[in-house]
Scaffold this motif. Structure first.
Motif, PDB file in Angstrom:
ATOM      1  N   HIS A 123      30.894  -2.914  24.812  1.00 51.93           N
ATOM      2  CA  HIS A 123      29.578  -3.223  25.337  1.00 51.93           C
ATOM      3  C   HIS A 123      28.504  -2.269  24.837  1.00 51.93           C
ATOM      4  O   HIS A 123      27.336  -2.459  25.104  1.00 51.93           O
ATOM      5  CB  HIS A 123      29.576  -3.280  26.874  1.00 51.93           C
ATOM      6  CG  HIS A 123      29.874  -1.978  27.535  1.00 51.93           C
ATOM      7  ND1 HIS A 123      31.145  -1.604  27.851  1.00 51.93           N
ATOM      8  CD2 HIS A 123      29.071  -0.974  27.927  1.00 51.93           C
ATOM      9  CE1 HIS A 123      31.113  -0.417  28.424  1.00 51.93           C
ATOM     10  NE2 HIS A 123      29.869  -0.009  28.485  1.00 51.93           N
ATOM     11  N   ASP A 124      28.872  -1.217  24.109  1.00 57.99           N
ATOM     12  CA  ASP A 124      27.909  -0.389  23.396  1.00 57.99           C
ATOM     13  C   ASP A 124      28.618   0.266  22.222  1.00 57.99           C
ATOM     14  O   ASP A 124      29.804   0.072  22.016  1.00 57.99           O
ATOM     15  CB  ASP A 124      27.234   0.638  24.313  1.00 57.99           C
ATOM     16  CG  ASP A 124      28.177   1.732  24.816  1.00 57.99           C
ATOM     17  OD1 ASP A 124      29.271   1.887  24.264  1.00 57.99           O
ATOM     18  OD2 ASP A 124      27.794   2.430  25.764  1.00 57.99           O
ATOM     19  N   GLU A 125      27.906   1.059  21.446  1.00 57.28           N
ATOM     20  CA  GLU A 125      28.501   1.586  20.218  1.00 57.28           C
ATOM     21  C   GLU A 125      29.547   2.664  20.444  1.00 57.28           C
ATOM     22  O   GLU A 125      30.289   2.998  19.535  1.00 57.28           O
ATOM     23  CB  GLU A 125      27.421   2.096  19.264  1.00 57.28           C
ATOM     24  CG  GLU A 125      26.640   3.291  19.778  1.00 57.28           C
ATOM     25  CD  GLU A 125      25.482   2.911  20.686  1.00 57.28           C
ATOM     26  OE1 GLU A 125      24.886   3.836  21.246  1.00 57.28           O
ATOM     27  OE2 GLU A 125      25.184   1.728  20.867  1.00 57.28           O
ATOM     28  N   THR A 126      29.675   3.199  21.646  1.00 59.14           N
ATOM     29  CA  THR A 126      30.647   4.258  21.875  1.00 59.14           C
ATOM     30  C   THR A 126      31.853   3.813  22.696  1.00 59.14           C
ATOM     31  O   THR A 126      32.857   4.499  22.713  1.00 59.14           O
ATOM     32  CB  THR A 126      29.990   5.451  22.616  1.00 59.14           C
ATOM     33  OG1 THR A 126      29.462   4.984  23.850  1.00 59.14           O
ATOM     34  CG2 THR A 126      28.888   6.060  21.776  1.00 59.14           C
ATOM     35  N   TYR A 127      31.761   2.677  23.367  1.00 59.76           N
ATOM     36  CA  TYR A 127      32.836   2.256  24.270  1.00 59.76           C
ATOM     37  C   TYR A 127      33.946   1.534  23.525  1.00 59.76           C
ATOM     38  O   TYR A 127      33.700   0.730  22.620  1.00 59.76           O
ATOM     39  CB  TYR A 127      32.293   1.323  25.351  1.00 59.76           C
ATOM     40  CG  TYR A 127      33.384   0.750  26.215  1.00 59.76           C
ATOM     41  CD1 TYR A 127      33.990   1.513  27.200  1.00 59.76           C
ATOM     42  CD2 TYR A 127      33.842  -0.541  26.013  1.00 59.76           C
ATOM     43  CE1 TYR A 127      35.005   1.004  27.978  1.00 59.76           C
ATOM     44  CE2 TYR A 127      34.863  -1.059  26.789  1.00 59.76           C
ATOM     45  CZ  TYR A 127      35.433  -0.281  27.757  1.00 59.76           C
ATOM     46  OH  TYR A 127      36.449  -0.791  28.519  1.00 59.76           O
ATOM     47  N   MET A 128      35.187   1.817  23.915  1.00 60.02           N
ATOM     48  CA  MET A 128      36.337   1.062  23.456  1.00 60.02           C
ATOM     49  C   MET A 128      37.333   1.049  24.609  1.00 60.02           C
ATOM     50  O   MET A 128      37.523   2.079  25.263  1.00 60.02           O
ATOM     51  CB  MET A 128      36.965   1.694  22.219  1.00 60.02           C
ATOM     52  CG  MET A 128      37.990   0.779  21.571  1.00 60.02           C
ATOM     53  SD  MET A 128      38.666   1.410  20.021  1.00 60.02           S
ATOM     54  CE  MET A 128      37.227   1.590  19.018  1.00 60.02           C
ATOM     55  N   PRO A 129      37.973  -0.094  24.911  1.00 58.60           N
ATOM     56  CA  PRO A 129      38.908  -0.159  26.030  1.00 58.60           C
ATOM     57  C   PRO A 129      40.016   0.888  25.898  1.00 58.60           C
ATOM     58  O   PRO A 129      40.491   1.176  24.802  1.00 58.60           O
ATOM     59  CB  PRO A 129      39.482  -1.567  25.939  1.00 58.60           C
ATOM     60  CG  PRO A 129      38.453  -2.341  25.195  1.00 58.60           C
ATOM     61  CD  PRO A 129      37.823  -1.371  24.238  1.00 58.60           C
ATOM     62  N   ALA A 130      40.433   1.443  27.020  1.00 63.43           N
ATOM     63  CA  ALA A 130      41.444   2.502  27.038  1.00 63.43           C
ATOM     64  C   ALA A 130      42.756   2.058  26.406  1.00 63.43           C
ATOM     65  O   ALA A 130      43.405   2.829  25.696  1.00 63.43           O
ATOM     66  CB  ALA A 130      41.679   2.969  28.469  1.00 63.43           C
ATOM     67  N   GLU A 131      43.158   0.797  26.645  1.00 59.55           N
ATOM     68  CA  GLU A 131      44.402   0.305  26.070  1.00 59.55           C
ATOM     69  C   GLU A 131      44.338   0.285  24.550  1.00 59.55           C
ATOM     70  O   GLU A 131      45.299   0.600  23.863  1.00 59.55           O
ATOM     71  CB  GLU A 131      44.720  -1.115  26.564  1.00 59.55           C
ATOM     72  CG  GLU A 131      44.969  -1.228  28.041  1.00 59.55           C
ATOM     73  CD  GLU A 131      43.738  -1.730  28.788  1.00 59.55           C
ATOM     74  OE1 GLU A 131      42.607  -1.623  28.270  1.00 59.55           O
ATOM     75  OE2 GLU A 131      43.903  -2.207  29.923  1.00 59.55           O
ATOM     76  N   VAL A 132      43.169  -0.086  24.007  1.00 58.68           N
ATOM     77  CA  VAL A 132      42.997  -0.139  22.553  1.00 58.68           C
ATOM     78  C   VAL A 132      43.043   1.267  21.978  1.00 58.68           C
ATOM     79  O   VAL A 132      43.687   1.518  20.954  1.00 58.68           O
ATOM     80  CB  VAL A 132      41.671  -0.860  22.193  1.00 58.68           C
ATOM     81  CG1 VAL A 132      41.420  -0.785  20.699  1.00 58.68           C
ATOM     82  CG2 VAL A 132      41.719  -2.300  22.662  1.00 58.68           C
ATOM     83  N   ILE A 133      42.371   2.216  22.636  1.00 53.63           N
ATOM     84  CA  ILE A 133      42.386   3.602  22.167  1.00 53.63           C
ATOM     85  C   ILE A 133      43.817   4.134  22.142  1.00 53.63           C
ATOM     86  O   ILE A 133      44.238   4.750  21.160  1.00 53.63           O
ATOM     87  CB  ILE A 133      41.489   4.495  23.057  1.00 53.63           C
ATOM     88  CG1 ILE A 133      40.017   4.153  22.825  1.00 53.63           C
ATOM     89  CG2 ILE A 133      41.738   5.975  22.775  1.00 53.63           C
ATOM     90  CD1 ILE A 133      39.061   4.860  23.754  1.00 53.63           C
ATOM     91  N   ASP A 134      44.578   3.889  23.210  1.00 57.43           N
ATOM     92  CA  ASP A 134      45.964   4.363  23.268  1.00 57.43           C
ATOM     93  C   ASP A 134      46.795   3.783  22.131  1.00 57.43           C
ATOM     94  O   ASP A 134      47.564   4.490  21.487  1.00 57.43           O
ATOM     95  CB  ASP A 134      46.602   4.002  24.606  1.00 57.43           C
ATOM     96  CG  ASP A 134      45.985   4.763  25.775  1.00 57.43           C
ATOM     97  OD1 ASP A 134      45.300   5.782  25.528  1.00 57.43           O
ATOM     98  OD2 ASP A 134      46.173   4.321  26.930  1.00 57.43           O
TER      99      ASP A 134
END
Length: 153
Positions: A123-134
Protein backbone atom coordinates in the motif's frame (compact mmCIF):
# COMPACT_ATOMS: atom_id res chain seq x y z
CA UNK A 1 -33.24 -29.81 50.00
CA UNK A 2 -29.45 -30.17 49.85
CA UNK A 3 -29.70 -32.97 47.24
CA UNK A 4 -31.94 -30.82 45.04
CA UNK A 5 -29.37 -27.97 44.93
CA UNK A 6 -26.59 -30.42 44.04
CA UNK A 7 -28.72 -31.97 41.30
CA UNK A 8 -29.59 -28.51 39.91
CA UNK A 9 -25.89 -27.50 39.90
CA UNK A 10 -24.96 -30.66 37.97
CA UNK A 11 -27.70 -29.94 35.42
CA UNK A 12 -26.44 -26.37 34.90
CA UNK A 13 -22.86 -27.61 34.41
CA UNK A 14 -24.03 -30.25 31.92
CA UNK A 15 -26.08 -27.72 29.91
CA UNK A 16 -23.14 -25.29 29.86
CA UNK A 17 -20.78 -28.04 28.68
CA UNK A 18 -23.13 -29.06 25.86
CA UNK A 19 -23.63 -25.41 24.84
CA UNK A 20 -19.85 -24.87 24.74
CA UNK A 21 -19.32 -28.00 22.63
CA UNK A 22 -22.06 -27.01 20.18
CA UNK A 23 -20.62 -23.46 19.92
CA UNK A 24 -17.13 -24.77 19.22
CA UNK A 25 -18.51 -27.12 16.56
CA UNK A 26 -20.45 -24.34 14.83
CA UNK A 27 -17.41 -22.03 14.83
CA UNK A 28 -15.25 -24.77 13.34
CA UNK A 29 -17.85 -25.54 10.69
CA UNK A 30 -18.17 -21.86 9.74
CA UNK A 31 -14.40 -21.43 9.42
CA UNK A 32 -13.72 -24.55 7.36
CA UNK A 33 -13.31 -22.54 4.14
CA UNK A 34 -12.21 -19.27 5.71
CA UNK A 35 -8.71 -20.29 6.76
CA UNK A 36 -6.14 -19.91 3.98
CA UNK A 37 -2.57 -20.95 4.65
CA UNK A 38 0.35 -18.92 3.29
CA UNK A 39 2.88 -20.66 1.06
CA UNK A 40 6.04 -19.31 -0.53
CA UNK A 41 6.72 -20.17 -4.20
CA UNK A 42 9.56 -22.52 -3.20
CA UNK A 43 7.11 -24.46 -0.98
CA UNK A 44 4.50 -24.64 -3.75
CA UNK A 45 7.05 -26.01 -6.24
CA UNK A 46 8.50 -28.49 -3.73
CA UNK A 47 5.14 -29.95 -2.69
CA UNK A 48 2.22 -28.72 -4.80
CA UNK A 49 -1.09 -28.63 -2.91
CA UNK A 50 -4.16 -30.32 -4.38
CA UNK A 51 -6.27 -28.28 -6.82
CA UNK A 52 -9.11 -28.22 -4.30
CA UNK A 53 -7.08 -26.36 -1.64
CA UNK A 54 -7.38 -22.59 -1.45
CA UNK A 55 -4.22 -20.94 -0.14
CA UNK A 56 -2.25 -17.70 -0.25
CA UNK A 57 1.00 -17.26 -2.15
CA UNK A 58 3.33 -14.32 -1.84
CA UNK A 59 6.58 -12.99 -3.18
CA UNK A 60 7.85 -10.53 -5.75
CA UNK A 61 6.37 -10.11 -9.21
CA UNK A 62 9.22 -11.27 -11.44
CA UNK A 63 10.64 -8.56 -13.71
CA UNK A 64 9.59 -8.95 -17.36
CA UNK A 65 6.91 -11.53 -16.59
CA UNK A 66 3.79 -9.33 -16.42
CA UNK A 67 1.58 -9.97 -19.48
CA UNK A 68 -1.77 -8.31 -19.88
CA UNK A 69 -3.98 -10.58 -21.96
CA UNK A 70 -7.32 -10.10 -23.63
CA UNK A 71 -9.79 -8.24 -21.45
CA UNK A 72 -8.97 -8.27 -17.75
CA UNK A 73 -6.80 -11.43 -17.69
CA UNK A 74 -3.26 -10.91 -16.42
CA UNK A 75 -0.45 -13.46 -16.13
CA UNK A 76 2.86 -13.10 -14.34
CA UNK A 77 5.40 -15.03 -12.31
CA UNK A 78 5.69 -14.69 -8.54
CA UNK A 79 9.09 -15.51 -7.08
CA UNK A 80 10.88 -15.65 -3.77
CA UNK A 81 14.30 -16.04 -5.36
CA UNK A 82 14.30 -19.82 -4.96
CA UNK A 83 11.43 -20.69 -7.30
CA UNK A 84 8.85 -19.05 -9.54
CA UNK A 85 5.17 -19.91 -9.89
CA UNK A 86 3.04 -18.78 -12.84
CA UNK A 87 -0.04 -16.81 -11.79
CA UNK A 88 -3.16 -15.96 -13.75
CA UNK A 89 -5.70 -13.43 -12.56
CA UNK A 90 -8.88 -12.04 -14.07
CA UNK A 91 -9.93 -8.73 -12.64
CA UNK A 92 -8.67 -5.29 -11.84
CA UNK A 93 -5.24 -5.17 -10.22
CA UNK A 94 -4.46 -2.85 -7.30
CA UNK A 95 -3.00 0.53 -8.33
CA UNK A 96 0.43 -0.16 -6.82
CA UNK A 97 0.79 -3.62 -8.42
CA UNK A 98 3.91 -3.71 -10.61
CA UNK A 99 6.92 -5.82 -11.56
CA UNK A 100 9.54 -6.19 -8.85
CA UNK A 101 7.00 -5.38 -6.13
CA UNK A 102 5.64 -7.54 -3.34
CA UNK A 103 2.25 -9.20 -3.69
CA UNK A 104 0.03 -11.75 -1.97
CA UNK A 105 -2.57 -13.71 -3.91
CA UNK A 106 -5.38 -16.00 -2.80
CA UNK A 107 -6.47 -18.87 -5.05
CA UNK A 108 -5.75 -22.44 -6.13
CA UNK A 109 -2.97 -24.25 -7.97
CA UNK A 110 -4.44 -25.89 -11.08
CA UNK A 111 -2.11 -27.79 -13.45
CA UNK A 112 0.93 -25.94 -12.11
CA UNK A 113 -0.62 -22.47 -12.53
CA UNK A 114 -1.85 -20.47 -9.55
CA UNK A 115 -5.33 -19.20 -10.44
CA UNK A 116 -5.78 -16.17 -8.22
CA UNK A 117 -9.19 -14.96 -7.09
CA UNK A 118 -7.73 -12.02 -5.17
CA UNK A 119 -4.49 -10.04 -5.51
CA UNK A 120 -3.15 -7.75 -2.80
CA UNK A 121 -0.25 -5.37 -3.34
CA UNK A 122 1.76 -3.17 -1.07
CA UNK A 123 0.00 0.00 0.00
CA UNK A 124 3.06 2.28 -0.09
CA UNK A 125 6.65 2.14 -1.29
CA UNK A 126 8.04 0.75 1.98
CA UNK A 127 5.42 -1.82 3.02
CA UNK A 128 5.66 -5.52 2.26
CA UNK A 129 3.59 -8.26 3.97
CA UNK A 130 5.44 -10.04 6.79
CA UNK A 131 4.92 -13.47 5.22
CA UNK A 132 6.52 -12.29 1.97
CA UNK A 133 9.49 -10.77 3.81
CA UNK A 134 10.03 -14.03 5.74
CA UNK A 135 9.90 -16.11 2.53
CA UNK A 136 12.30 -13.76 0.71
CA UNK A 137 14.72 -13.66 3.66
CA UNK A 138 14.79 -17.49 3.71
CA UNK A 139 15.96 -17.42 0.08
CA UNK A 140 18.48 -14.63 0.75
CA UNK A 141 16.73 -12.23 -1.64
CA UNK A 142 15.42 -9.62 0.79
CA UNK A 143 17.37 -7.28 3.05
CA UNK A 144 15.87 -4.70 5.40
CA UNK A 145 16.29 -1.04 4.44
CA UNK A 146 18.36 -0.47 7.61
CA UNK A 147 20.81 -3.17 6.49
CA UNK A 148 21.27 -1.51 3.10
CA UNK A 149 21.93 1.95 4.55
CA UNK A 150 25.20 0.82 6.10
CA UNK A 151 26.80 2.10 9.29
CA UNK A 152 25.94 5.60 10.44
CA UNK A 153 28.69 8.19 10.51
Amino acid sequence: MRGLKKQRRIQVVMVATVALAVSAGLIGYAMRDGINFFRAPVDVVASPPPATETFRIGGLVEDGSLVRGQGETITFLVTDGGASVPVTYTGVLPDLFDEGQGMVGTGRLVDGVFEATEILARHDETYMPAEVIDALEEQGVYRHAEDEAGPES
